[in-house]
Each structure stands twice: as C-alpha cells, then as structure tokens.
Design a protein around this motif. Structure first.
Motif, short mmCIF file in Angstrom:
data_model
loop_
_atom_site.label_atom_id
_atom_site.label_comp_id
_atom_site.label_asym_id
_atom_site.label_seq_id
_atom_site.Cartn_x
_atom_site.Cartn_y
_atom_site.Cartn_z
N GLU A 141 5.35 -32.02 -29.46
CA GLU A 141 4.00 -31.49 -29.52
C GLU A 141 3.03 -32.67 -29.43
N ALA A 142 2.20 -32.69 -28.39
CA ALA A 142 1.22 -33.76 -28.20
C ALA A 142 0.17 -33.29 -27.21
N GLU A 143 -1.03 -33.87 -27.32
CA GLU A 143 -2.11 -33.57 -26.37
C GLU A 143 -1.94 -34.48 -25.17
N ARG A 144 -1.54 -33.94 -24.04
CA ARG A 144 -1.22 -34.71 -22.85
C ARG A 144 -2.37 -34.68 -21.84
N GLY A 145 -2.42 -35.76 -21.06
CA GLY A 145 -3.36 -35.79 -19.95
C GLY A 145 -2.75 -35.14 -18.72
N PRO A 146 -3.46 -35.07 -17.63
CA PRO A 146 -2.93 -34.46 -16.40
C PRO A 146 -1.72 -35.23 -15.87
N MET A 147 -0.76 -34.50 -15.30
CA MET A 147 0.48 -35.12 -14.84
C MET A 147 0.24 -36.07 -13.67
N ARG A 148 -0.83 -35.87 -12.92
CA ARG A 148 -1.11 -36.78 -11.80
C ARG A 148 -1.43 -38.19 -12.29
N GLU A 149 -1.80 -38.31 -13.58
CA GLU A 149 -2.06 -39.62 -14.16
C GLU A 149 -0.88 -40.11 -15.00
N GLY A 150 0.21 -39.38 -14.94
CA GLY A 150 1.39 -39.76 -15.71
C GLY A 150 2.32 -40.67 -14.91
N TYR A 151 3.62 -40.64 -15.32
CA TYR A 151 4.61 -41.53 -14.69
C TYR A 151 5.75 -40.68 -14.13
N ARG A 152 6.23 -41.10 -12.96
CA ARG A 152 7.33 -40.38 -12.31
C ARG A 152 8.26 -41.41 -11.66
N SER A 153 9.58 -41.23 -11.91
CA SER A 153 10.59 -42.09 -11.29
C SER A 153 11.92 -41.36 -11.30
N SER A 154 12.99 -42.04 -10.94
CA SER A 154 14.31 -41.41 -10.90
C SER A 154 15.37 -42.39 -11.41
N LYS A 155 16.50 -41.82 -11.87
CA LYS A 155 17.61 -42.64 -12.35
C LYS A 155 18.89 -41.82 -12.24
N ARG A 156 19.99 -42.51 -11.98
CA ARG A 156 21.29 -41.84 -11.88
C ARG A 156 21.85 -41.65 -13.28
N ILE A 157 22.18 -40.40 -13.61
CA ILE A 157 22.64 -40.03 -14.95
C ILE A 157 23.95 -39.27 -14.81
N ASP A 158 24.78 -39.37 -15.82
CA ASP A 158 26.08 -38.71 -15.82
C ASP A 158 25.91 -37.21 -15.57
N ALA A 159 26.53 -36.74 -14.52
CA ALA A 159 26.38 -35.34 -14.14
C ALA A 159 27.02 -34.40 -15.15
N ALA A 160 28.17 -34.81 -15.73
CA ALA A 160 28.85 -33.94 -16.69
C ALA A 160 28.00 -33.72 -17.93
N MET A 161 27.27 -34.75 -18.35
CA MET A 161 26.41 -34.60 -19.52
C MET A 161 25.25 -33.65 -19.23
N ILE A 162 24.68 -33.76 -18.03
CA ILE A 162 23.61 -32.85 -17.66
C ILE A 162 24.11 -31.40 -17.65
N ASP A 163 25.31 -31.18 -17.15
CA ASP A 163 25.88 -29.82 -17.11
C ASP A 163 26.13 -29.29 -18.51
N ARG A 164 26.56 -30.14 -19.44
CA ARG A 164 26.78 -29.67 -20.82
C ARG A 164 25.46 -29.26 -21.46
N LEU A 165 24.41 -30.08 -21.22
CA LEU A 165 23.10 -29.72 -21.76
C LEU A 165 22.61 -28.40 -21.16
N ARG A 166 22.86 -28.20 -19.86
CA ARG A 166 22.42 -26.96 -19.22
C ARG A 166 23.17 -25.75 -19.77
N ASN A 167 24.47 -25.91 -20.03
CA ASN A 167 25.24 -24.80 -20.58
C ASN A 167 24.73 -24.38 -21.95
N GLN A 168 24.20 -25.36 -22.69
CA GLN A 168 23.69 -25.05 -24.03
C GLN A 168 22.27 -24.46 -23.98
N GLN A 169 21.41 -25.04 -23.15
CA GLN A 169 19.99 -24.68 -23.18
C GLN A 169 19.53 -23.78 -22.03
N ASP A 170 20.25 -23.78 -20.92
CA ASP A 170 19.80 -23.03 -19.74
C ASP A 170 20.99 -22.34 -19.07
#
Length: 204
Positions: A141-170
């Motif tokens: 919970e925080a008061e955020r500014g517009p996303m166009r003034e935020g930060y965006r990038s990418s990184k390679r992350i373990d796919a199996a971990m992402i799938d476990r998180l998705r099975n739990q939350q989505d």
C-alpha cells in the motif's frame, strides 16, 4: 823286503785340517758374478671361501582373514553441491515511484540531475540485487506516481518458480508473469531509490 812303517802323526797341526767348510776363494781373472735378486716366495692365496647359498625359509601359510563388513563413510558437514538451475524465463519488471520520492527527485533536478537518470541508476541497482523468493508478495500500500515516470526493465528468472507462484495465486492464468514478482521487486526498487537520492544529496 821289509815294509816301511807309516809315520804316526801325533797332535794336531792348526795349519792343516781336514775341515773344508771354510776356505778362501783364490783370485781369478773372471768378472764377478752378478747375483740376481731372489724372487719372493709365492704365497699361496687362500682359496676363496665359498659362500653358502641362502636356504629359503619354509613358506608358512597365513590364515585367511575373515571378511569384515565395510565401514560406513563418515558423514561430513560439507555443503551439498549446488544443483543446476532449471530453464529461465525473461520477465518484465516494473516499479512505480512513490509520490514522496517524486518530491525528492525534483529537488535533485534543481541541482542539475535529471529525474530519469536518478531513477535509471536506482533501477540498475535493484536489477542486480533482485533474487526472487518462492513466496508471493502482494503489492504494498503506497501512493504511487504515474507509471510513465516509473522504472521498467527485464531479467531472466527461474521459470519453475514463476509457475509455482502462479499455481498458488493465479490458477486461472489471468495475470502476467511480471505480476507474480512485482511486489518483491517494487519494494527493492524503492529501497534502492532512497539510497541513491541520499548519496546524491550528500555529494551535491
């Protein structure tokens, strides 16, 4: 005719003797004989003692050792070898800038430091330090500014971990992969941005 009587010799005449062991050699014209040196008598070397052949000792049969159970290897506290990481997936990481941080960025901009450069520096530190955990973290919970003034990038992350998180939350697969780790990354980005702002204020 009467025989003459042999004269009787009475006593001994020192000039006459029948002992011929001692006599003097009369001088002659012959050259003196050169006496050759007498060779030393050969000494018979003692026959070499024949070495007695070593008689091999009688072989004795050793009693066969009874089979024993192999000792178990001692357990050590050595760390287990690192497991090979599984396949990774390119994940887009996003983070907004809090309103209170925008105000501090405007102060730095008055000193000649552009907001986008300060945000990019903080985002680079966050990407290097980001090590996502398998526990899902919701957006803070925080008061955020517009996303166009935020930060965006990418990184390679373990796919199996992402799938476990998705099975739990989505389980219906409605959210993106970035939503599974945005809560973790955004908190780290805010911490790095506060750190950069403080360092720049101390220098300028």
């Amino acid at each position: 005719m009467a025989r003459k009587k042999k004269p009787k010799i009475l006593g001994t005449d020192p000039s006459y003797t029948s002992d011929f062991t001692e006599y003097t050699r009369l001088p002659t014209n012959k050259p003196p004989e050169v006496q050759e040196p007498k060779a030393a008598p050969e000494t018979q070397s003692e026959p070499a003692q024949q070495t007695e052949k070593a008689v091999p000792a009688p072989r004795t049969r050793k009693p066969k050792a009874k089979p024993t159970k192999s000792a178990e290897p001692e357990k050590t506290d050595a760390p287990e070898p690192a497991k090979h990481p599984g396949p990774k997936r390119e994940i887009t990481l996003t983070a907004a800038v809090k309103v209170e941080q925008h105000e501090k960025l405007e102060d730095l901009e008055g000193k000649g430091l552009a907001q986008k450069d300060v945000i990019a520096l903080a985002g680079r530190r966050a990407i290097e330090r980001f090590d996502p955990k398998p526990e899902f973290v919701d957006k803070a919970e925080a008061e955020r500014g517009p996303m166009r003034e935020g930060y965006r990038s990418s990184k390679r992350i373990d796919a199996a971990m992402i799938d476990r998180l998705r099975n739990q939350q989505d389980p219906l697969r409605l959210s993106s992969d970035a939503a599974m780790v945005r809560g973790q990354f955004e908190i780290l980005f805010w911490s790095c941005l506060d750190e950069v702002i403080e360092e720049l204020n101390s220098k300028y």
